[in-house]
Design a protein around this motif. Structure first.
Motif, PDB file in Angstrom:
ATOM      1  N   LEU A  69       1.314  -2.534 -20.417  1.00 30.84           N
ATOM      2  CA  LEU A  69       1.545  -3.108 -19.096  1.00 30.84           C
ATOM      3  C   LEU A  69       0.374  -2.824 -18.168  1.00 30.84           C
ATOM      4  CD1 LEU A  69       5.258  -1.999 -18.568  1.00 30.84           C
ATOM      5  CD2 LEU A  69       4.447  -4.249 -19.246  1.00 30.84           C
ATOM      6  N   ALA A  70       0.113  -3.769 -17.293  1.00 33.02           N
ATOM      7  CA  ALA A  70      -0.880  -3.582 -16.236  1.00 33.02           C
ATOM      8  C   ALA A  70      -0.500  -4.486 -15.073  1.00 33.02           C
ATOM      9  CB  ALA A  70      -2.292  -3.904 -16.732  1.00 33.02           C
ATOM     10  N   ALA A  71      -0.934  -4.125 -13.879  1.00 27.59           N
ATOM     11  CA  ALA A  71      -0.586  -4.906 -12.688  1.00 27.59           C
ATOM     12  C   ALA A  71      -1.724  -4.850 -11.685  1.00 27.59           C
ATOM     13  CB  ALA A  71       0.712  -4.387 -12.056  1.00 27.59           C
ATOM     14  N   ARG A  72      -1.750  -5.826 -10.804  1.00 29.76           N
ATOM     15  CA  ARG A  72      -2.724  -5.884  -9.722  1.00 29.76           C
ATOM     16  C   ARG A  72      -2.082  -6.479  -8.485  1.00 29.76           C
ATOM     17  NH1 ARG A  72      -8.324  -5.768 -10.262  1.00 29.76           N
ATOM     18  NH2 ARG A  72      -8.187  -6.047  -8.014  1.00 29.76           N
ATOM     19  N   ARG A  73      -2.527  -6.017  -7.314  1.00 25.72           N
ATOM     20  CA  ARG A  73      -2.143  -6.620  -6.048  1.00 25.72           C
ATOM     21  C   ARG A  73      -3.374  -7.272  -5.453  1.00 25.72           C
ATOM     22  NH1 ARG A  73      -2.306  -5.918  -0.658  1.00 25.72           N
ATOM     23  NH2 ARG A  73      -3.622  -4.074  -0.899  1.00 25.72           N
ATOM     24  N   LEU A  74      -3.258  -8.513  -5.021  1.00 29.02           N
ATOM     25  CA  LEU A  74      -4.371  -9.258  -4.444  1.00 29.02           C
ATOM     26  C   LEU A  74      -4.105  -9.437  -2.953  1.00 29.02           C
ATOM     27  CD1 LEU A  74      -4.763 -12.038  -7.180  1.00 29.02           C
ATOM     28  CD2 LEU A  74      -5.743  -9.739  -7.124  1.00 29.02           C
TER      29      LEU A  74
ATOM     30  N   GLU B 166       0.827  -1.190   0.000  1.00 22.09           N
ATOM     31  CA  GLU B 166       0.000   0.000   0.000  1.00 22.09           C
ATOM     32  C   GLU B 166       0.870   1.252   0.000  1.00 22.09           C
ATOM     33  OE1 GLU B 166      -3.042   0.231  -0.393  1.00 22.09           O
ATOM     34  OE2 GLU B 166      -3.844  -1.749   0.005  1.00 22.09           O
ATOM     35  N   THR B 167       2.068   1.175   0.594  1.00 18.78           N
ATOM     36  CA  THR B 167       2.935   2.335   0.698  1.00 18.78           C
ATOM     37  C   THR B 167       3.928   2.383  -0.444  1.00 18.78           C
ATOM     38  OG1 THR B 167       2.724   2.178   3.092  1.00 18.78           O
ATOM     39  CG2 THR B 167       4.512   3.528   2.247  1.00 18.78           C
ATOM     40  N   VAL B 168       4.540   1.256  -0.756  1.00 19.43           N
ATOM     41  CA  VAL B 168       5.516   1.204  -1.828  1.00 19.43           C
ATOM     42  C   VAL B 168       4.846   0.635  -3.069  1.00 19.43           C
ATOM     43  CG1 VAL B 168       7.798   0.409  -2.515  1.00 19.43           C
ATOM     44  CG2 VAL B 168       7.301   0.829  -0.107  1.00 19.43           C
ATOM     45  N   THR B 169       4.180   1.496  -3.784  1.00 18.70           N
ATOM     46  CA  THR B 169       3.506   1.103  -5.011  1.00 18.70           C
ATOM     47  C   THR B 169       4.214   1.786  -6.170  1.00 18.70           C
ATOM     48  OG1 THR B 169       1.397   0.943  -3.851  1.00 18.70           O
ATOM     49  CG2 THR B 169       1.320   1.093  -6.249  1.00 18.70           C
ATOM     50  N   PRO B 170       4.587   1.071  -7.214  1.00 17.79           N
ATOM     51  CA  PRO B 170       5.213   1.724  -8.358  1.00 17.79           C
ATOM     52  C   PRO B 170       4.350   2.874  -8.854  1.00 17.79           C
ATOM     53  CG  PRO B 170       5.335  -0.649  -8.580  1.00 17.79           C
ATOM     54  CD  PRO B 170       4.455  -0.367  -7.400  1.00 17.79           C
ATOM     55  N   PRO B 171       4.994   3.916  -9.396  1.00 19.21           N
ATOM     56  CA  PRO B 171       4.255   5.140  -9.723  1.00 19.21           C
ATOM     57  C   PRO B 171       3.416   5.032 -10.976  1.00 19.21           C
ATOM     58  CG  PRO B 171       6.540   5.364 -10.367  1.00 19.21           C
ATOM     59  CD  PRO B 171       6.424   4.041  -9.659  1.00 19.21           C
ATOM     60  N   TRP B 172       2.590   4.010 -11.044  1.00 17.62           N
ATOM     61  CA  TRP B 172       1.641   3.907 -12.146  1.00 17.62           C
ATOM     62  C   TRP B 172       0.543   2.959 -11.744  1.00 17.62           C
ATOM     63  CZ3 TRP B 172       1.719  -1.085 -14.333  1.00 17.62           C
ATOM     64  CH2 TRP B 172       2.861  -1.833 -14.044  1.00 17.62           C
ATOM     65  N   TYR B 173      -0.575   3.095 -12.417  1.00 12.34           N
ATOM     66  CA  TYR B 173      -1.744   2.275 -12.080  1.00 12.34           C
ATOM     67  C   TYR B 173      -2.424   1.865 -13.370  1.00 12.34           C
ATOM     68  CZ  TYR B 173      -6.408   0.979 -10.661  1.00 12.34           C
ATOM     69  OH  TYR B 173      -7.588   0.308 -10.496  1.00 12.34           O
ATOM     70  N   GLY B 174      -2.792   0.595 -13.465  1.00 13.81           N
ATOM     71  CA  GLY B 174      -3.489   0.129 -14.662  1.00 13.81           C
ATOM     72  C   GLY B 174      -2.582   0.114 -15.859  1.00 13.81           C
ATOM     73  N   SER B 175      -3.143   0.318 -17.052  1.00 13.36           N
ATOM     74  CA  SER B 175      -2.361   0.299 -18.267  1.00 13.36           C
ATOM     75  C   SER B 175      -1.349   1.434 -18.243  1.00 13.36           C
ATOM     76  CB  SER B 175      -3.272   0.432 -19.491  1.00 13.36           C
ATOM     77  OG  SER B 175      -4.114  -0.691 -19.588  1.00 13.36           O
ATOM     78  N   LEU B 176      -0.121   1.152 -18.664  1.00 10.52           N
ATOM     79  CA  LEU B 176       0.985   2.085 -18.542  1.00 10.52           C
ATOM     80  C   LEU B 176       1.537   2.428 -19.908  1.00 10.52           C
ATOM     81  CD1 LEU B 176       3.248   3.544 -16.907  1.00 10.52           C
ATOM     82  CD2 LEU B 176       4.502   1.400 -17.002  1.00 10.52           C
ATOM     83  N   ARG B 177       1.734   3.693 -20.148  1.00  8.47           N
ATOM     84  CA  ARG B 177       2.474   4.153 -21.303  1.00  8.47           C
ATOM     85  C   ARG B 177       3.839   4.605 -20.805  1.00  8.47           C
ATOM     86  NH1 ARG B 177       0.786   2.344 -26.122  1.00  8.47           N
ATOM     87  NH2 ARG B 177      -1.457   2.565 -26.349  1.00  8.47           N
ATOM     88  N   LEU B 178       4.878   3.845 -21.149  1.00 12.21           N
ATOM     89  CA  LEU B 178       6.209   4.186 -20.674  1.00 12.21           C
ATOM     90  C   LEU B 178       6.654   5.502 -21.300  1.00 12.21           C
ATOM     91  CD1 LEU B 178       7.702   0.624 -20.885  1.00 12.21           C
ATOM     92  CD2 LEU B 178       7.426   1.954 -18.803  1.00 12.21           C
ATOM     93  N   PRO B 179       7.409   6.323 -20.551  1.00 13.71           N
ATOM     94  CA  PRO B 179       7.736   7.683 -20.997  1.00 13.71           C
ATOM     95  C   PRO B 179       8.827   7.715 -22.062  1.00 13.71           C
ATOM     96  CG  PRO B 179       8.786   7.221 -18.897  1.00 13.71           C
ATOM     97  CD  PRO B 179       7.950   6.016 -19.223  1.00 13.71           C
ATOM     98  N   HIS B 180       8.500   7.368 -23.279  1.00 14.41           N
ATOM     99  CA  HIS B 180       9.448   7.502 -24.384  1.00 14.41           C
ATOM    100  C   HIS B 180       8.655   7.845 -25.631  1.00 14.41           C
ATOM    101  CE1 HIS B 180       8.104   3.703 -26.100  1.00 14.41           C
ATOM    102  NE2 HIS B 180       8.169   3.198 -24.897  1.00 14.41           N
ATOM    103  N   PRO B 181       9.289   8.477 -26.621  1.00 16.12           N
ATOM    104  CA  PRO B 181       8.553   8.858 -27.831  1.00 16.12           C
ATOM    105  C   PRO B 181       8.124   7.646 -28.632  1.00 16.12           C
ATOM    106  CG  PRO B 181      10.910   9.261 -28.089  1.00 16.12           C
ATOM    107  CD  PRO B 181      10.707   8.884 -26.658  1.00 16.12           C
ATOM    108  N   GLY B 182       7.044   7.819 -29.387  1.00 13.38           N
ATOM    109  CA  GLY B 182       6.566   6.744 -30.239  1.00 13.38           C
ATOM    110  C   GLY B 182       5.691   5.769 -29.485  1.00 13.38           C
TER     111      GLY B 182
END
Length: 477
Positions: A268-273, A246-262
């Motif tokens: 990518l997507a992720a879930r914690r159960l 809950e505290t250390v969650t990567p800085p993205w949620y759901g589908s991810l667009r990585l920060p690069h051109p094009g």
């Protein structure tokens, strides 16, 4: 479509085209305003309050997009019902709209069942919602339950019976299983059509796919619960360390667009159960990082060892992993260095983890693991466990290296990485087979987030004992 309730009461006339156009304009203006506020409030996703706020904005956009599409259908009007039910004409559909993140929008289909002739008439959109061939005859009321998930059939039967016997309106939901194996939630509204003698002669209904809307509502509920737990915990409460994810969650949620051109090389997507064990034995994490050379680092795992998995310890571990990856360490070498770093310390160590390095230029995935979980590869509607390299657990064999494997991926391939708790040891191969059996549903899914939600639905029930997390990566076509 017109909805007469009795033979002697005319159907209500639809509103004028101009008034509907005005409503559409207002809806789209409000949509733009909500989306603008949503973008302005976007944070790094680490704060539970921010995650809850973003989930609520996403839900509002789902509902506004739905309203926009429905008003467009109202403006365009329904196509006339055909005389021959085997070849229904297309109902004019609203333009396809998509939510941020690529979630598909549900549309509206219509149906009418004639009780005197036992004929059924469906709109083309209803065929699409149910995944059926529009060239085939529409299903009769007796055949309709065959499309519905077994545990929801009593709900459908009760609604139809109340409508036909007691002339009650239909308003309820049930889940349907499409031919490709995907499960969708359908909301059905309808009324009986009464003849001159007061008897029911037919039944009409409007059906729409509300699967994405319900998922968005579940996300709001989950993030709200997470926020409440976060606020209840005091800094001195020993349970503070029980939920590191809950505290250390990567800085993205759901589908991810990585920060690069094009275009992004991976969706990518992720879930914690969450698990029932309190406090858990260790922490779980998922992480994605774009490296300076354009390659991608993907990691998933959980911690074990002496002492609880403190959030700051997990953050330090991920920081070390990032640093070694940025320095060029391949997955096998990275885990070996991590072994040396943790050797002889009292910190918790990865009890099961997988580390992958993806090279978009050649679509090559190089990976290594610690513990039992190996990545699952789905291709063409089937899945398999990747052949696992050897290697000991970090911290257990000082000096021992970690072997790594490589596989060339294809456009459309899907990878599933998961922590050890998703498939417990006592479940044997049955749970892995269940994961592999999701291949047809993954193949039909539109986004990685849809696939992650599918896994969460199958494995995230109330009976879970251990916390687990998963990361889904789909190769761009």
């Amino acid at each position: 479509m017109p909805s007469p309730v009795s033979a002697d009461r005319p159907a209500a006339q639809p509103p004028g085209r101009g008034s509907v156009e005005a409503l559409i304009t207002q809806t789209r203006r409000l949509k733009g305003d909500v989306d603008a506020v949503r973008r302005d409030t976007r944070g790094d996703g680490a704060d539970p309050a921010e995650r809850w706020q973003r989930a609520v904005y996403d839900l509002a956009l789902h509902q506004l997009n739905d309203l926009d599409a429905h008003l467009a259908q109202l403006r365009d009007g329904p196509a006339p019902l055909p005389a021959v039910p085997a070849a229904p004409p297309a109902v004019p559909a609203a333009p396809a709209l998509a939510l941020p993140g690529g979630s598909p929008l549900s549309r509206v289909g219509t149906a009418e069942w004639d009780l005197l002739t036992d004929e059924a008439t469906w709109s083309e959109e209803l065929y699409r919602i149910l995944g059926l061939d529009p060239d085939r005859p529409a299903r009769t009321l007796d055949e309709l339950p065959g499309l519905v998930l077994e545990e929801d059939r009593p709900t459908l039967t009760a609604m139809v019976t109340d409508c036909l016997v007691d002339a009650k309106p239909i308003d309820g939901e049930f889940r349907v299983v499409r031919p490709d194996g995907t499960v969708r939630t359908v909301h059905m509204m309808g009324e009986p059509v009464l003849g001159a003698d007061g008897g029911t002669t037919s039944m009409w209904a409007v059906l729409r796919d509300v699967s994405e809307l319900r998922r968005s509502q579940r996300t709001v509920s989950e993030t709200r619960d997470s926020l409440h737990r976060h606020r209840r915990r005091e800094p001195t409460d020993p349970r503070t360390v029980a939920q590191p994810s809950e505290t250390v969650t990567p800085p993205w949620y759901g589908s991810l667009r990585l920060p690069h051109p094009g275009p992004a090389p991976l969706d990518l997507a992720a879930r914690r159960l969450p698990g029932a064990t309190v406090p858990p034995a260790g922490g779980t994490w998922y992480d994605a990082l774009e490296l300076s050379d354009g390659q991608l680092l993907l990691t998933v795992g959980d911690l074990t060892g002496p002492g609880p998995a403190r959030p700051d310890g997990l953050a330090a571990l991920l920081g070390a992993v990032h640093g070694m990856a940025m320095a060029g360490a391949e997955p096998g070498r990275l885990l070996t260095l991590l072994d040396e770093l943790l050797g002889g310390t009292a910190r918790p160590a990865p009890g099961g983890a997988v580390c992958c390095r993806y090279r978009p230029a050649t679509r090559t995935l190089v990976w290594a693991r610690t513990g039992r979980p190996a990545p699952l590869l789905y291709r063409g509607g089937t899945g398999r466990v990747l052949d696992a390299p050897g290697g000991a657990l970090p911290g257990t064999s000082p000096g021992a290296g970690h072997a790594q494997s490589a596989v060339t991926l294809r456009p459309g391939d899907l990878l599933l990485l998961h922590s050890d708790g998703l498939v417990p040891d006592h479940s044997g191969t049955a749970a892995v087979d269940r994961l592999l059996g999701l291949a047809p549903r993954f193949d039909a899914a539109r986004t990685a987030r849809d696939c992650a939600e599918t896994v969460a639905e199958e494995f995230g029930g109330a009976g879970r004992e251990d916390e687990a997390c998963l990361l889904v990566a789909r190769v761009a076509g």
